[in-house]
Design an enzyme around this catalytic site. Structure first.
Site, mmCIF file in Angstrom:
data_model
loop_
_atom_site.group_PDB
_atom_site.id
_atom_site.type_symbol
_atom_site.label_atom_id
_atom_site.label_comp_id
_atom_site.label_asym_id
_atom_site.label_seq_id
_atom_site.Cartn_x
_atom_site.Cartn_y
_atom_site.Cartn_z
ATOM 1 C CD1 TRP A 1 -0.561 -1.701 3.028
ATOM 2 C CD2 TRP A 1 0.420 0.264 3.438
ATOM 3 N NE1 TRP A 1 0.105 -1.808 4.236
ATOM 4 C CE2 TRP A 1 0.711 -0.614 4.511
ATOM 5 C CE3 TRP A 1 0.941 1.555 3.488
ATOM 6 C CZ2 TRP A 1 1.486 -0.241 5.606
ATOM 7 C CZ3 TRP A 1 1.718 1.927 4.575
ATOM 8 C CH2 TRP A 1 1.971 1.035 5.620
ATOM 9 C CG ASN A 2 5.063 1.303 0.461
ATOM 10 O OD1 ASN A 2 4.646 0.354 -0.187
ATOM 11 N ND2 ASN A 2 6.335 1.571 0.558
ATOM 12 C CE LYS B 1 -4.083 -8.968 -2.922
ATOM 13 N NZ LYS B 1 -4.344 -7.926 -1.881
ATOM 14 N N GLY C 1 6.296 -6.394 -0.662
ATOM 15 C CA GLY C 1 5.562 -6.361 0.597
ATOM 16 C C GLY C 1 6.481 -6.727 1.744
ATOM 17 C CD GLU D 1 12.598 -5.460 -5.347
ATOM 18 O OE1 GLU D 1 13.220 -5.169 -4.310
ATOM 19 O OE2 GLU D 1 13.140 -5.534 -6.454
ATOM 20 C CG LEU D 2 10.812 -9.530 0.432
ATOM 21 C CD1 LEU D 2 11.306 -10.840 1.011
ATOM 22 C CD2 LEU D 2 9.317 -9.619 0.155
ATOM 23 C CB CYS E 1 10.820 -0.919 1.149
ATOM 24 S SG CYS E 1 11.085 -0.075 -0.405
ATOM 25 C CD GLU F 1 9.897 -2.976 6.731
ATOM 26 O OE1 GLU F 1 9.132 -3.953 6.651
ATOM 27 O OE2 GLU F 1 10.337 -2.369 5.737
HETATM 28 P P1 NAD Z 1 2.101 -7.043 3.166
HETATM 29 O O1 NAD Z 1 3.147 -8.071 3.011
HETATM 30 O O2 NAD Z 1 1.236 -7.085 4.347
HETATM 31 O O3 NAD Z 1 1.114 -7.050 1.915
HETATM 32 C C1 NAD Z 1 1.593 -6.920 0.602
HETATM 33 C C2 NAD Z 1 0.595 -7.535 -0.358
HETATM 34 O O4 NAD Z 1 0.546 -8.938 -0.120
HETATM 35 C C3 NAD Z 1 -0.837 -7.036 -0.202
HETATM 36 O O5 NAD Z 1 -1.410 -6.870 -1.487
HETATM 37 C C4 NAD Z 1 -1.510 -8.161 0.546
HETATM 38 O O6 NAD Z 1 -2.901 -8.249 0.310
HETATM 39 C C5 NAD Z 1 -0.803 -9.361 -0.033
HETATM 40 N N1 NAD Z 1 -0.863 -10.575 0.794
HETATM 41 C C6 NAD Z 1 -0.932 -10.656 2.143
HETATM 42 N N2 NAD Z 1 -0.981 -11.955 2.530
HETATM 43 C C7 NAD Z 1 -0.934 -12.701 1.400
HETATM 44 C C8 NAD Z 1 -0.948 -14.101 1.132
HETATM 45 N N3 NAD Z 1 -1.020 -15.013 2.110
HETATM 46 N N4 NAD Z 1 -0.876 -14.511 -0.144
HETATM 47 C C9 NAD Z 1 -0.783 -13.625 -1.143
HETATM 48 N N5 NAD Z 1 -0.798 -12.287 -0.969
HETATM 49 C C10 NAD Z 1 -0.852 -11.824 0.299
HETATM 50 O O7 NAD Z 1 2.864 -5.647 3.036
HETATM 51 P P2 NAD Z 1 2.257 -4.183 3.257
HETATM 52 O O8 NAD Z 1 2.047 -4.000 4.719
HETATM 53 O O9 NAD Z 1 1.144 -3.952 2.305
HETATM 54 O O10 NAD Z 1 3.481 -3.293 2.760
HETATM 55 C C11 NAD Z 1 4.521 -2.921 3.582
HETATM 56 C C12 NAD Z 1 5.721 -3.824 3.361
HETATM 57 O O11 NAD Z 1 6.151 -3.750 2.004
HETATM 58 C C13 NAD Z 1 6.926 -3.405 4.170
HETATM 59 O O12 NAD Z 1 7.543 -4.527 4.745
HETATM 60 C C14 NAD Z 1 7.847 -2.771 3.143
HETATM 61 O O13 NAD Z 1 9.199 -2.766 3.475
HETATM 62 C C15 NAD Z 1 7.557 -3.580 1.939
HETATM 63 N N6 NAD Z 1 7.948 -2.847 0.731
HETATM 64 C C16 NAD Z 1 9.058 -3.273 0.030
HETATM 65 C C17 NAD Z 1 9.481 -2.563 -1.094
HETATM 66 C C18 NAD Z 1 10.675 -3.000 -1.887
HETATM 67 O O14 NAD Z 1 10.771 -2.636 -3.055
HETATM 68 N N7 NAD Z 1 11.611 -3.766 -1.338
HETATM 69 C C19 NAD Z 1 8.772 -1.450 -1.516
HETATM 70 C C20 NAD Z 1 7.665 -1.051 -0.768
HETATM 71 C C21 NAD Z 1 7.263 -1.774 0.338
#
Ligand code: NAD
Length: 500
Positions: free
Chosen positions: A158-159, A182, A235, A257-258, A291, A392
């Site tokens: 979402w960010n 998604k 995520g 990308e975590l 991130c 984090e």
């Molecule tokens: P999240 O992992 O909670 O969710 C990310 C996505 O995954 C959402 O669309 C969510 O609905 C989906 N999801 C959740 N559970 C799932 C499952 N079991 N199966 C499939 N899909 C699933 O992350 P968030 O809270 O939305 O975002 C924040 C995170 O993203 C932070 O950890 C941040 O560091 C990371 N992030 C990384 C980068 C990068 O490029 N490295 C960039 C931006 C954000």
């Protein structure tokens, strides 16, 4: 979460070139973090919707007009999308602000800039070339072809929803794949608005599809679907690990990308005024919900107190409030769960014995209204082993850790499970280059922070990810390599029981 409220805007998903409701007919609310109230209804997609979207994408990549397009025509279509996107950048930015609470100042710049990913990969579409191999076996002609993978599932957080989508979708399409997206359940609206532009750009049905919904209900079946060849995920690392394991069962390719816990390292010989601004931008910009947040400030002991004083003085001036106002500098946290998580971490830091030098609480300033605001927070007296230095937080919370010399800076900087980014502030270029070499991070910024470009690869070391996004090389993350052998000798076939 379901609601029948009529006043809320009601969105549809985009599957196989059609605007549709979820098969179940269910919706969920999406909130405006500044008002802490719902503003739209999003279809609650599930397995049946994912199946439909993947089938449409599979048909488009195997039998549809998309599969027959020349690479040049594909590039032209992506370029057309970029042209249309540029015209709509401000409108998309306003939707992002309403849905995820990020600043209009950042989102309008971001929505204008993300168009470049589409232009860049549009240009690359017809420059994907195989090779003729000077093969060692007489009478043979051997060449390689880079081919699309097929259907790519994209799961986005979402960010920065549209920017992070562009990093995936532009190379995916340029390589000739099709996509099922998604978006995050917290920020689906901008992706659905974006799909109106994809439709206008003339992509054939099924090339780009969106299924909205929750991770477990819509994300997980996308990862499991046998006709999905690759999952491109951004995520948290917890979700990333789950998806990586699930994808492995289907032998799918992934890019991950975590998260991060990036060190921003300030030496005594730095341009201090610039370093203070760089540290602020690393942690308070985007309310720390990035991130690449420079969430650990490593500062050389000899300047620690003076630096923290300047940092706190500047941090105090941050204007909080309505993210839709150009002058606002720190907006709300995107969702209530994340808001509570950030406040929990502040409590953890206090319990661990760190000291609050700035903030340290929810923001109750009048300009923050009912929104989910947290005061920009600086913890001093942090040891790198504390949870606030290792985990984090994804909010405006900085942990300050002193160091003595280069060796200690490297040791502390690398002592986390993550390796997404690092910042180094010094005027000694020899030191800068050595630090850049020794820091275990996918991106190192010297005397700057938070710079990204479509031209430069981005991704994580260690637990921060798998694969790269952006730049020329990474289009290969959306391609597979085929080797073709032709016997041109017309000679009698040799012993069939022996490897040729
Ligand atoms: P999240 O992992 O909670 O969710 C990310 C996505 O995954 C959402 O669309 C969510 O609905 C989906 N999801 C959740 N559970 C799932 C499952 N079991 N199966 C499939 N899909 C699933 O992350 P968030 O809270 O939305 O975002 C924040 C995170 O993203 C932070 O950890 C941040 O560091 C990371 N992030 C990384 C980068 C990068 O490029 N490295 C960039 C931006 C954000």
């Amino acid at each position: 979460m379901d609601s029948g409220a009529q006043v809320l805007e009601k969105y549809k998903m985009y599957i196989g070139g059609e605007w549709v409701e979820a098969a179940s007919g269910r919706y969920f609310e999406t909130d405006n973090p500044y008002t802490a109230s719902p503003w739209a209804l999003i279809p609650r997609g599930e397995t049946a919707d994912v199946d439909r979207a993947v089938e449409a994408a599979h048909k488009a990549v195997t039998a549809g007009p998309w599969a027959k397009l020349t690479a040049t025509a594909r590039g032209a279509m992506i370029r057309n999308l970029a042209d249309l996107l540029a015209l709509d950048a401000d409108r998309l930015a306003a939707i992002e602000v309403k849905d995820n609470g990020k600043l209009i100042a950042e989102m309008s710049a971001q929505c204008r800039y993300l168009v470049q990913w589409y232009y860049y990969y549009a240009g690359l579409a017809d420059k994907i070339e195989g090779a003729v191999i000077p093969i060692d076996k007489p009478g043979f002609f051997n060449y390689t072809r880079w081919e699309p993978l097929g259907v790519v599932g994209m799961i986005v957080p979402w960010n920065s929803p549209l920017l992070l989508l562009a990093w995936k979708l532009a190379p995916c399409l340029a390589a000739g794949n099709t996509a099922v997206i998604k978006p995050s359940e917290y920020t689906s609206a901008s992706t659905l608005e974006f799909m109106k532009i994809v439709e206008k750009a003339g992509f054939p049905p099924g090339v780009v599809n969106v299924v909205t919904g929750f991770g477990a209900e819509a994300g997980s079946p996308l990862v499991d679907h046998p006709k999905v060849a690759k999952i491109a995920f951004t995520g948290s690392d917890a979700t990333g690990v789950r998806i990586y394991e699930q994808a492995a069962r289907g032998m799918k390719k992934v890019t991950m990308e975590l998260g991060g816990k990036s060190p921003n390292i300030v030496f005594a010989d730095a341009n201090i005024e610039n370093a203070v601004k760089g540290v602020i931008s690393g942690i308070f910009a985007a309310t720390g919900q990035t991130c690449i947040a420079g969430s650990r400030l490593l500062v050389q002991r000899s300047i620690h107190d003076a630096f923290v004083e300047k940092l706190v003085a500047l941090g105090k001036t941050a204007r909080m409030g309505d993210p839709a106002k150009m002058e606002t500098q720190v907006g709300p946290v995107t969702n209530v769960a994340q808001y509570n998580k950030v406040l929990d971490y502040i409590a953890i830091g206090k319990k661990e014995g760190a000291e609050i030098a700035l903030g340290g609480a929810k923001a109750t300033r009048p300009e923050c209204g009912k929104g989910w605001f947290v005061e920009p927070t600086v913890f001093t007296g942090v040891r790198n082993s504390m949870r606030i230095a290792q985990e984090e937080i994804f909010g405006p919370v900085l942990s300050v850790i002193p160091f003595a010399d280069d060796e200690e800076a490297i040791a502390i900087g690398n002592d986390v499970v993550y390796g997404l980014a690092a910042g180094v502030w010094t005027q000694n270029m020899g030191r800068a280059i050595t630090m850049a070499e020794r820091l275990q991070a996918g991106t190192v910024w010297i005397n700057t922070y938070r710079a990204v470009s479509y031209l430069s690869p981005f991704g994580g070391y260690k637990r921060s990810g798998v694969g790269r996004e952006s730049g020329q090389e990474m289009i290969k993350e959306y391609l597979q390599l085929k080797s073709v052998w032709i016997d041109v000798s017309n000679a009698e076939a040799p012993n069939p029981f022996v490897l040729r």
